[in-house]
Design a protein around this motif. Structure first.
Motif, PDB file in Angstrom:
ATOM      1  N   ALA A  10       0.831  -1.203   0.000  1.00 38.79           N
ATOM      2  CA  ALA A  10       0.000   0.000   0.000  1.00 38.79           C
ATOM      3  C   ALA A  10       0.868   1.258   0.000  1.00 38.79           C
ATOM      4  O   ALA A  10       0.523   2.264  -0.623  1.00 38.79           O
ATOM      5  N   TRP A  11       2.000   1.201   0.676  1.00 39.23           N
ATOM      6  CA  TRP A  11       2.931   2.338   0.717  1.00 39.23           C
ATOM      7  C   TRP A  11       3.463   2.632  -0.688  1.00 39.23           C
ATOM      8  O   TRP A  11       3.451   3.778  -1.146  1.00 39.23           O
ATOM      9  N   VAL A  12       3.905   1.603  -1.367  1.00 39.25           N
ATOM     10  CA  VAL A  12       4.431   1.791  -2.716  1.00 39.25           C
ATOM     11  C   VAL A  12       3.319   2.247  -3.655  1.00 39.25           C
ATOM     12  O   VAL A  12       3.514   3.161  -4.456  1.00 39.25           O
ATOM     13  N   ALA A  13       2.154   1.634  -3.560  1.00 39.84           N
ATOM     14  CA  ALA A  13       1.038   2.017  -4.437  1.00 39.84           C
ATOM     15  C   ALA A  13       0.686   3.490  -4.252  1.00 39.84           C
ATOM     16  O   ALA A  13       0.414   4.198  -5.233  1.00 39.84           O
ATOM     17  N   ARG A  14       0.717   3.967  -3.030  1.00 36.60           N
ATOM     18  CA  ARG A  14       0.401   5.374  -2.770  1.00 36.60           C
ATOM     19  C   ARG A  14       1.444   6.300  -3.398  1.00 36.60           C
ATOM     20  O   ARG A  14       1.109   7.234  -4.106  1.00 36.60           O
ATOM     21  N   TRP A  15       2.724   6.031  -3.152  1.00 33.93           N
ATOM     22  CA  TRP A  15       3.772   6.965  -3.555  1.00 33.93           C
ATOM     23  C   TRP A  15       4.247   6.764  -4.987  1.00 33.93           C
ATOM     24  O   TRP A  15       4.860   7.671  -5.570  1.00 33.93           O
ATOM     25  N   ALA A  16       3.950   5.631  -5.590  1.00 33.29           N
ATOM     26  CA  ALA A  16       4.328   5.416  -6.994  1.00 33.29           C
ATOM     27  C   ALA A  16       3.684   6.465  -7.889  1.00 33.29           C
ATOM     28  O   ALA A  16       4.253   6.856  -8.915  1.00 33.29           O
ATOM     29  N   LYS A  17       2.516   6.939  -7.493  1.00 37.12           N
ATOM     30  CA  LYS A  17       1.813   7.952  -8.281  1.00 37.12           C
ATOM     31  C   LYS A  17       2.552   9.287  -8.300  1.00 37.12           C
ATOM     32  O   LYS A  17       2.287  10.126  -9.155  1.00 37.12           O
ATOM     33  N   ALA A  18       3.464   9.501  -7.365  1.00 37.93           N
ATOM     34  CA  ALA A  18       4.230  10.754  -7.309  1.00 37.93           C
ATOM     35  C   ALA A  18       5.483  10.705  -8.184  1.00 37.93           C
ATOM     36  O   ALA A  18       6.121  11.736  -8.399  1.00 37.93           O
ATOM     37  N   GLY A 146      21.147  14.178   0.768  1.00 40.09           N
ATOM     38  CA  GLY A 146      20.507  15.354   0.190  1.00 40.09           C
ATOM     39  C   GLY A 146      19.104  15.126  -0.348  1.00 40.09           C
ATOM     40  O   GLY A 146      18.655  15.866  -1.224  1.00 40.09           O
ATOM     41  N   LEU A 147      18.421  14.126   0.173  1.00 37.58           N
ATOM     42  CA  LEU A 147      17.053  13.860  -0.264  1.00 37.58           C
ATOM     43  C   LEU A 147      16.072  14.530   0.691  1.00 37.58           C
ATOM     44  O   LEU A 147      16.326  14.625   1.887  1.00 37.58           O
ATOM     45  N   ARG A 148      14.965  14.974   0.166  1.00 36.94           N
ATOM     46  CA  ARG A 148      13.932  15.640   0.950  1.00 36.94           C
ATOM     47  C   ARG A 148      12.877  14.606   1.327  1.00 36.94           C
ATOM     48  O   ARG A 148      12.288  13.973   0.450  1.00 36.94           O
ATOM     49  N   VAL A 149      12.629  14.447   2.615  1.00 35.10           N
ATOM     50  CA  VAL A 149      11.644  13.474   3.089  1.00 35.10           C
ATOM     51  C   VAL A 149      10.236  14.017   2.837  1.00 35.10           C
ATOM     52  O   VAL A 149       9.889  15.102   3.290  1.00 35.10           O
ATOM     53  N   LEU A 150       9.465  13.244   2.087  1.00 38.69           N
ATOM     54  CA  LEU A 150       8.059  13.573   1.852  1.00 38.69           C
ATOM     55  C   LEU A 150       7.154  12.864   2.848  1.00 38.69           C
ATOM     56  O   LEU A 150       6.121  13.394   3.242  1.00 38.69           O
ATOM     57  N   ALA A 151       7.537  11.642   3.223  1.00 35.74           N
ATOM     58  CA  ALA A 151       6.741  10.861   4.177  1.00 35.74           C
ATOM     59  C   ALA A 151       7.629   9.800   4.806  1.00 35.74           C
ATOM     60  O   ALA A 151       8.547   9.288   4.168  1.00 35.74           O
ATOM     61  N   TYR A 152       7.332   9.488   6.052  1.00 39.41           N
ATOM     62  CA  TYR A 152       8.120   8.495   6.788  1.00 39.41           C
ATOM     63  C   TYR A 152       7.215   7.847   7.831  1.00 39.41           C
ATOM     64  O   TYR A 152       6.407   8.532   8.473  1.00 39.41           O
ATOM     65  N   GLU A 153       7.356   6.537   7.965  1.00 42.43           N
ATOM     66  CA  GLU A 153       6.649   5.806   9.006  1.00 42.43           C
ATOM     67  C   GLU A 153       7.583   4.772   9.605  1.00 42.43           C
ATOM     68  O   GLU A 153       8.440   4.222   8.913  1.00 42.43           O
ATOM     69  N   ASP A 154       7.401   4.512  10.882  1.00 39.13           N
ATOM     70  CA  ASP A 154       8.193   3.509  11.584  1.00 39.13           C
ATOM     71  C   ASP A 154       7.268   2.885  12.612  1.00 39.13           C
ATOM     72  O   ASP A 154       6.853   3.547  13.560  1.00 39.13           O
ATOM     73  N   GLY A 155       6.893   1.625  12.366  1.00 41.16           N
ATOM     74  CA  GLY A 155       5.989   0.989  13.312  1.00 41.16           C
ATOM     75  C   GLY A 155       5.582  -0.395  12.885  1.00 41.16           C
ATOM     76  O   GLY A 155       6.176  -0.994  11.977  1.00 41.16           O
ATOM     77  N   VAL A 165       8.179  -2.349  10.467  1.00 38.72           N
ATOM     78  CA  VAL A 165       8.773  -1.809   9.249  1.00 38.72           C
ATOM     79  C   VAL A 165       9.107  -0.327   9.397  1.00 38.72           C
ATOM     80  O   VAL A 165       8.581   0.362  10.276  1.00 38.72           O
ATOM     81  N   GLN A 166       9.975   0.113   8.501  1.00 37.67           N
ATOM     82  CA  GLN A 166      10.192   1.534   8.263  1.00 37.67           C
ATOM     83  C   GLN A 166       9.854   1.778   6.810  1.00 37.67           C
ATOM     84  O   GLN A 166      10.138   0.942   5.945  1.00 37.67           O
ATOM     85  N   ARG A 167       9.271   2.943   6.564  1.00 37.41           N
ATOM     86  CA  ARG A 167       8.876   3.322   5.213  1.00 37.41           C
ATOM     87  C   ARG A 167       9.308   4.764   4.981  1.00 37.41           C
ATOM     88  O   ARG A 167       9.126   5.617   5.852  1.00 37.41           O
ATOM     89  N   LEU A 168       9.826   5.003   3.789  1.00 43.79           N
ATOM     90  CA  LEU A 168      10.279   6.341   3.435  1.00 43.79           C
ATOM     91  C   LEU A 168       9.868   6.654   2.008  1.00 43.79           C
ATOM     92  O   LEU A 168       9.968   5.798   1.129  1.00 43.79           O
ATOM     93  N   CYS A 169       9.399   7.864   1.796  1.00 46.98           N
ATOM     94  CA  CYS A 169       9.276   8.409   0.459  1.00 46.98           C
ATOM     95  C   CYS A 169      10.093   9.686   0.486  1.00 46.98           C
ATOM     96  O   CYS A 169       9.845  10.577   1.312  1.00 46.98           O
ATOM     97  N   ALA A 170      11.117   9.756  -0.364  1.00 46.80           N
ATOM     98  CA  ALA A 170      12.012  10.908  -0.389  1.00 46.80           C
ATOM     99  C   ALA A 170      12.189  11.384  -1.816  1.00 46.80           C
ATOM    100  O   ALA A 170      12.093  10.604  -2.765  1.00 46.80           O
TER     101      ALA A 170
END
Length: 184
Positions: A10-18, A146-155, A165-170
């Protein structure tokens, strides 16, 4: 034929659109669940894995497969700097690749990363700390490169199976964070 574990994260599906138009990398692609998602979104995809059988499953329209073992001693990083507008990595951790991943991301690119973190050992494998992210480790990777964090989760997640898991979209430095839709 694709298995029950074929649903994209679900994380990848959400951020793949960006991810902006252009070539995307699905690193350690396994059977190709994310490669297929990215290809369906119109991206030419390079699906990389060391396992030939996995790559056979991953192959499909819009997907080029590449068998390569990035952990083999003496293996060189095979991708040019700035090549990919999107990079997706899930359920895989090889820390020496972090700098290479950041370098291969185009300045307007998006990195989507999701893997297991310390604490997962209570749920099963992986349980070896060498394969589990430390608290905030993906945030540190983004900051160092030098990447800008757009979203991050850890839980803890419950599906597809309980795990920590940890999840990052940068984003690369040329991405306008104001242009990224959060209600995707």
């Amino acid at each position: 034929m694709h298995g029950a574990g074929d649903n994209p994260s679900a994380w990848v599906a959400r951020w793949a659109k960006a991810i902006p138009p252009g070539e995307t990398l699905d690193l350690a692609c396994g059977g190709g669940r994310h490669a297929r998602l990215l290809a369906a979104l119109g991206h030419p995809v390079l699906a990389v894995d060391r396992d030939a059988a996995s790559l056979e499953q991953a192959a499909g329209p819009g997907i080029t497969t590449f068998q390569y073992d990035l952990e083999e001693e003496g293996a060189a990083w095979p991708f040019a700097p700035g090549r990919f507008t999107g990079i997706v990595v899930t359920n895989y951790l090889h820390r020496p690749l972090f700098a290479h991943l950041a370098g291969a991301l185009a300045p307007n690119g998006i990195l989507v990363y999701e893997t297991f973190a310390l604490g997962n050992e209570r749920f099963g494998k992986p349980s070896n700390p060498a394969f589990l992210l430390a608290s905030g480790e993906l945030l540190d990777v983004a900051s160092r490169h030098g990447l800008r964090v757009l979203a991050y989760e850890d839980g803890v997640i419950d599906a597809p199976r309980p795990a920590r898991v940890q999840r990052l979209c940068a984003a690369g430095p040329d991405v306008d964070p104001g242009a990224i839709r959060l209600d995707m």
